[in-house]
Design a protein around this motif. Structure first.
Motif, PDB file in Angstrom:
ATOM      1  N   ASP A  92       0.758  -1.290   0.044  1.00 41.18           N
ATOM      2  CA  ASP A  92      -0.297   0.142   0.321  1.00 41.18           C
ATOM      3  C   ASP A  92       0.580   0.969   0.346  1.00 41.18           C
ATOM      4  OD1 ASP A  92       1.034  -0.291   2.397  1.00 41.18           O
ATOM      5  OD2 ASP A  92      -1.198   0.425   3.731  1.00 41.18           O
ATOM      6  N   GLY A  93       2.093   1.047  -0.209  1.00 36.05           N
ATOM      7  CA  GLY A  93       3.113   2.614  -0.124  1.00 36.05           C
ATOM      8  C   GLY A  93       3.703   3.114   1.453  1.00 36.05           C
ATOM      9  N   SER A  94       2.628   2.378   2.032  1.00 36.22           N
ATOM     10  CA  SER A  94       3.110   2.506   4.188  1.00 36.22           C
ATOM     11  C   SER A  94       4.424   1.729   3.891  1.00 36.22           C
ATOM     12  CB  SER A  94       2.388   2.350   4.866  1.00 36.22           C
ATOM     13  OG  SER A  94       2.310   0.693   5.228  1.00 36.22           O
ATOM     14  N   THR A  95       5.417   1.970   4.950  1.00 38.55           N
ATOM     15  CA  THR A  95       6.435   1.565   5.504  1.00 38.55           C
ATOM     16  C   THR A  95       6.257   1.568   6.891  1.00 38.55           C
ATOM     17  OG1 THR A  95       7.388   3.637   6.478  1.00 38.55           O
ATOM     18  CG2 THR A  95       7.776   3.559   4.512  1.00 38.55           C
ATOM     19  N   THR A  96       6.989   0.068   7.471  1.00 39.21           N
ATOM     20  CA  THR A  96       6.665  -0.162   8.854  1.00 39.21           C
ATOM     21  C   THR A  96       8.248   0.242   9.691  1.00 39.21           C
ATOM     22  OG1 THR A  96       6.407  -2.352   7.735  1.00 39.21           O
ATOM     23  CG2 THR A  96       6.526  -2.522   9.466  1.00 39.21           C
ATOM     24  N   THR A  97       7.557   0.635  11.332  1.00 35.04           N
ATOM     25  CA  THR A  97       8.769   1.058  11.454  1.00 35.04           C
ATOM     26  C   THR A  97       9.309   0.549  12.727  1.00 35.04           C
ATOM     27  OG1 THR A  97       8.176   3.160  11.670  1.00 35.04           O
ATOM     28  CG2 THR A  97       9.606   3.120  13.328  1.00 35.04           C
ATOM     29  N   ASP A  98      10.040  -0.083  13.023  1.00 34.55           N
ATOM     30  CA  ASP A  98      10.583  -0.977  14.382  1.00 34.55           C
ATOM     31  C   ASP A  98      10.607   0.342  15.145  1.00 34.55           C
ATOM     32  OD1 ASP A  98      10.232  -3.378  12.865  1.00 34.55           O
ATOM     33  OD2 ASP A  98      12.103  -3.453  11.955  1.00 34.55           O
ATOM     34  N   PHE A  99      10.690  -0.197  16.423  1.00 34.42           N
ATOM     35  CA  PHE A  99      11.216   0.516  17.914  1.00 34.42           C
ATOM     36  C   PHE A  99      11.575  -0.803  18.688  1.00 34.42           C
ATOM     37  CE2 PHE A  99       6.438   1.365  16.036  1.00 34.42           C
ATOM     38  CZ  PHE A  99       6.896   2.714  16.488  1.00 34.42           C
ATOM     39  N   ILE A 100      12.662   0.007  18.743  1.00 41.83           N
ATOM     40  CA  ILE A 100      14.107  -0.744  18.692  1.00 41.83           C
ATOM     41  C   ILE A 100      14.952  -0.682  21.132  1.00 41.83           C
ATOM     42  CG2 ILE A 100      16.754  -1.601  19.161  1.00 41.83           C
ATOM     43  CD1 ILE A 100      14.640  -2.231  16.964  1.00 41.83           C
ATOM     44  N   PRO A 101      14.053  -0.954  21.865  1.00 41.92           N
ATOM     45  CA  PRO A 101      15.134  -0.230  23.074  1.00 41.92           C
ATOM     46  C   PRO A 101      16.298  -0.937  23.156  1.00 41.92           C
ATOM     47  CG  PRO A 101      14.170  -3.043  23.072  1.00 41.92           C
ATOM     48  CD  PRO A 101      13.935  -2.652  21.572  1.00 41.92           C
ATOM     49  N   VAL A 102      17.046   0.666  23.981  1.00 40.32           N
ATOM     50  CA  VAL A 102      18.243   0.704  24.016  1.00 40.32           C
ATOM     51  C   VAL A 102      18.791   1.441  24.933  1.00 40.32           C
ATOM     52  CG1 VAL A 102      20.229   2.140  23.230  1.00 40.32           C
ATOM     53  CG2 VAL A 102      19.127   1.327  21.455  1.00 40.32           C
ATOM     54  N   GLU A 103      19.426   0.868  25.375  1.00 36.98           N
ATOM     55  CA  GLU A 103      20.311   1.262  27.565  1.00 36.98           C
ATOM     56  C   GLU A 103      21.878   1.693  26.644  1.00 36.98           C
ATOM     57  OE1 GLU A 103      18.814  -0.897  31.189  1.00 36.98           O
ATOM     58  OE2 GLU A 103      20.742  -1.763  30.393  1.00 36.98           O
ATOM     59  N   LEU A 104      22.600   2.594  27.752  1.00 36.03           N
ATOM     60  CA  LEU A 104      23.537   3.473  27.385  1.00 36.03           C
ATOM     61  C   LEU A 104      23.860   3.281  29.183  1.00 36.03           C
ATOM     62  CD1 LEU A 104      22.151   5.288  24.874  1.00 36.03           C
ATOM     63  CD2 LEU A 104      25.022   4.615  24.490  1.00 36.03           C
ATOM     64  N   MET A 105      24.983   3.276  28.769  1.00 35.85           N
ATOM     65  CA  MET A 105      25.888   3.018  30.349  1.00 35.85           C
ATOM     66  C   MET A 105      26.870   4.436  30.617  1.00 35.85           C
ATOM     67  SD  MET A 105      25.467  -0.632  32.257  1.00 35.85           S
ATOM     68  CE  MET A 105      26.083   0.170  33.516  1.00 35.85           C
ATOM     69  N   GLY A 106      27.136   5.033  31.399  1.00 36.44           N
ATOM     70  CA  GLY A 106      28.046   6.073  32.020  1.00 36.44           C
ATOM     71  C   GLY A 106      28.378   7.385  31.452  1.00 36.44           C
ATOM     72  N   LYS A 107      29.776   7.795  30.401  1.00 36.54           N
ATOM     73  CA  LYS A 107      29.314   9.118  29.713  1.00 36.54           C
ATOM     74  C   LYS A 107      28.431   8.688  28.493  1.00 36.54           C
ATOM     75  CE  LYS A 107      33.437  10.828  31.891  1.00 36.54           C
ATOM     76  NZ  LYS A 107      33.630  11.854  32.535  1.00 36.54           N
ATOM     77  N   PRO A 108      27.792   7.979  27.934  1.00 38.37           N
ATOM     78  CA  PRO A 108      27.526   7.825  26.880  1.00 38.37           C
ATOM     79  C   PRO A 108      25.808   8.263  27.474  1.00 38.37           C
ATOM     80  CG  PRO A 108      28.699   6.539  26.489  1.00 38.37           C
ATOM     81  CD  PRO A 108      28.924   6.392  27.832  1.00 38.37           C
ATOM     82  N   ALA A 109      25.785   7.809  28.336  1.00 36.50           N
ATOM     83  CA  ALA A 109      24.207   7.868  28.821  1.00 36.50           C
ATOM     84  C   ALA A 109      23.903   9.365  29.796  1.00 36.50           C
ATOM     85  CB  ALA A 109      23.664   6.606  31.065  1.00 36.50           C
TER      86      ALA A 109
END
Length: 129
Positions: free
Chosen positions: A41-58
């Motif tokens: 139908d021309g639409s795109t599918t979106t995935d929802f990915i859980p992410v976790e970061l620790m330390g300086k990136p957090a």
């Protein structure tokens, strides 16, 4: 080798918590990523990915990353197993090592007073490249 690189947008502001014994910051959020193909139908599918970061990136997430911002995450996939109501379950998430914002906040200025994404071309014969 377990390595993954994802590019997407945050679905909401990161949730920041601290590990009680060490005080290490932990940022958790969900990344929305469109698949690279379209449905019939021309639409795109979106995935929802859980992410976790620790330390300086957090800490970076807590200070600079907000809902809707495009980011690149480099890390690894983790599968956690647990039991709930006598039923074995699994949960898949990405544990990030690095995060990079792919845009600048609107109106954000660098120390020189310029937009971080702006630059000026140099037309100089002394430049070696």
């Amino acid at each position: 080798m377990n390595s993954v690189v994802l590019i997407g947008r945050l679905t909401k502001d990161p949730e920041i918590r601290y590990i009680p014994t060490t005080g290490t910051p932990v940022a958790a959020f969900t990344l929305a990523i469109d698949r690279d193909y379209k449905n019939k139908d021309g639409s795109t599918t979106t995935d929802f990915i859980p992410v976790e970061l620790m330390g300086k990136p957090a800490e970076f997430c807590a200070n600079y990353i907000t809902k809707g911002r495009p980011v690149a995450i480099q890390g690894s996939i983790r599968i956690e197993k647990y039991e709930k109501d006598d039923e074995k379950r699994t949960f898949t998430k990405v544990v990030g090592k690095n995060i990079q914002a792919l845009d600048s906040k609107k109106g954000e200025k660098s120390e020189q007073g310029e937009s971080p994404a702006s630059f000026e071309a140099v037309d100089n014969d002394d430049v070696p490249f």
